[in-house]
Every structure is written in structure tokens, then in C-alpha cells.
Motif scaffolding. Structure first.
Motif, PDB file in Angstrom:
ATOM      1  N   ASP A  61       0.883  -1.164   0.000  1.00 23.09           N
ATOM      2  CA  ASP A  61       0.000   0.000   0.000  1.00 23.09           C
ATOM      3  C   ASP A  61       0.922   1.216   0.000  1.00 23.09           C
ATOM      4  OD1 ASP A  61      -1.634   2.156   0.610  1.00 23.09           O
ATOM      5  OD2 ASP A  61      -2.719   1.121   2.202  1.00 23.09           O
ATOM      6  N   HIS A  82       0.680   4.113   2.441  1.00 25.25           N
ATOM      7  CA  HIS A  82       0.778   3.824   3.874  1.00 25.25           C
ATOM      8  C   HIS A  82       1.998   2.983   4.221  1.00 25.25           C
ATOM      9  CE1 HIS A  82      -3.503   4.851   3.253  1.00 25.25           C
ATOM     10  NE2 HIS A  82      -3.291   5.530   4.373  1.00 25.25           N
ATOM     11  N   HIS A 120      -9.855  -4.604   5.446  1.00 25.81           N
ATOM     12  CA  HIS A 120      -9.838  -3.142   5.432  1.00 25.81           C
ATOM     13  C   HIS A 120     -11.272  -2.656   5.624  1.00 25.81           C
ATOM     14  CE1 HIS A 120      -9.529   0.946   3.896  1.00 25.81           C
ATOM     15  NE2 HIS A 120      -8.211   0.846   4.095  1.00 25.81           N
ATOM     16  N   ASN A 158      -5.891  -6.911   4.727  1.00 28.28           N
ATOM     17  CA  ASN A 158      -4.703  -6.061   4.808  1.00 28.28           C
ATOM     18  C   ASN A 158      -3.838  -6.574   5.946  1.00 28.28           C
ATOM     19  OD1 ASN A 158      -4.955  -2.774   3.595  1.00 28.28           O
ATOM     20  ND2 ASN A 158      -6.387  -4.380   3.053  1.00 28.28           N
ATOM     21  N   ALA A 205      -1.983  -4.886   0.907  1.00 28.54           N
ATOM     22  CA  ALA A 205      -3.377  -5.204   0.616  1.00 28.54           C
ATOM     23  C   ALA A 205      -3.428  -6.432  -0.278  1.00 28.54           C
ATOM     24  CB  ALA A 205      -4.052  -4.034  -0.086  1.00 28.54           C
TER      25      ALA A 205
END
Length: 192
Positions: free
Chosen positions: A31, A34, A147, A154, A190
């Protein structure tokens, strides 16, 4: 706004804080928004200084039944180096440091994973400035689960190691800037 955030946090926290055994096996993508690749050096023997490579990419192949078969790869663009000083960002991209024009990416690729509860020792190859050296990351599972918005699984990990930058041909400023560099990868993945 604050009340909405607190409500979201209260709902999301139990979902995202599952044990690693509850995370499904499969292929996960970094991701990018993040995930952080951070580096910390000692500056003038007085203070620690941290920067980061933003917008990393990569993948995680997670095998929860046989954790030793899991693999991780993280690539970080050198031109996306970021500190609190724009002039330093520009200097870090030059041949004095990372030479982003000639070596546009840094990369970590795992070669061995040993899991112990929520921790793992991840051995792999780190490539910087065209030099590849073995390193060992000490990783910790930070959370996982569906998520709250996408409902896709995730998973998150934090991993650290210390390397000598001179081993990778990055010797500018030693000893005023330490040769030892702490690398931290705070990664969110993810499922694909």
C-alpha cells in the motif's frame, strides 16, 4: 469531524488487530500511501536525523501454513527521497550520496523468513547504488484484517536493521554523518 474519526477508530481497531494466524495466505501488494522506508543517521555525534524514501512499491507472498515459504520485496525510488530540508533532498540524489540518475531504485528482496509468534527474522538482499549486500531485518506484525472500506485483507509489519552506508558506496560526510544507518520499513500490504 473528531467524533466521526473516533467512531471509525473504535469500529476499525478490533477488526485490524487480529492475530497473524487469522490473516489469509495469498499475494499482497504494498500500500504505497501507507508504507514508509525510513533511514536514520547520527549527525555530528549530536542528534539523530531521519529521512525517508516515499512511494515504495512491492509485494508480499504470505503463506500462513508454512511461514518459511513467505516472501517480501520492497522497491523504493531514490528520486523520492524526502527530509525536512529541500537542499539536502537535492544533494542526496547526487553522486555524493545515492546517485538517483544512475541508480533510480533501492530494493530489498527476502531470501529467508523465520517466524516466531508475531515477530520474524527476514534475511534478504538490499541493493543501493548498484551494490547488493545481505541484511537481516527484525520484523514485527503490527496488525491485519479486512480493510474497513475495501473489505480486502490487509496486513502490516514494521522491520528494522542497521547497515553501513559505506558498504554501498555512500561514504560522503563520514564521520560527521554516521556510517551506521538504521533502516526502518513500516509496511502495509493489501491482498490482490
Amino acid at each position: 469531524m473528531r467524533a466521526a474519526f473516533l467512531a471509525f477508530a473504535l469500529i476499525a481497531t478490533p477488526v485490524l488487530a487480529q492475530a497473524p494466524a487469522n490473516i489469509p495466505s495469498g499475494t499482497y501488494a504494498v500500500d504505497t500511501g501507507h508504507t514508509q522506508v525510513l533511514f536514520t543517521v547520527m549527525h555530528l555525534g549530536i542528534s539523530e536525523y531521519t529521512g525517508q524514501f516515499t512511494q515504495p512499491t512491492g509485494s508480499l507472498t504470505l503463506d500462513t501454513a508454512h511461514p518459511a515459504n513467505s516472501k517480501v520485496e520492497v522497491t523504493f525510488p531514490i528520486a523520492k527521497v524526502s527530509t525536512t530540508v529541500p537542499a539536502l533532498d537535492a544533494h542526496l540524489k547526487t553522486a555524493d550520496f545515492f546517485d538517483a540518475a544512475k541508480f533510480p531504485d533501492g530494493k530489498f528482496v527476502s531470501t529467508k523468513v523465520v517466524v516466531n509468534g508475531t515477530n520474524a527474522t527476514i534475511t534478504g538482499d538490499l541493493t543501493l547504488k548498484g551494490v547488493t549486500k545481505p541484511v537481516v531485518l527484525q520484523a514485527h506484525f503490527t496488525g491485519g484484517g479486512p480493510h474497513p472500506m475495501t473489505k480486502k485483507p490487509n496486513v502490516g509489519f514494521s522491520a528494522t536493521t542497521v547497515v553501513k552506508r559505506s558498504d554501498f558506496g555512500v561514504s560522503y560526510g563520514i564521520p560527521m554523518i554516521s556510517d551506521d544507518v538504521k533502516l526502518t520499513i513500516n509496511a502495509a500490504f493489501a491482498q490482490q
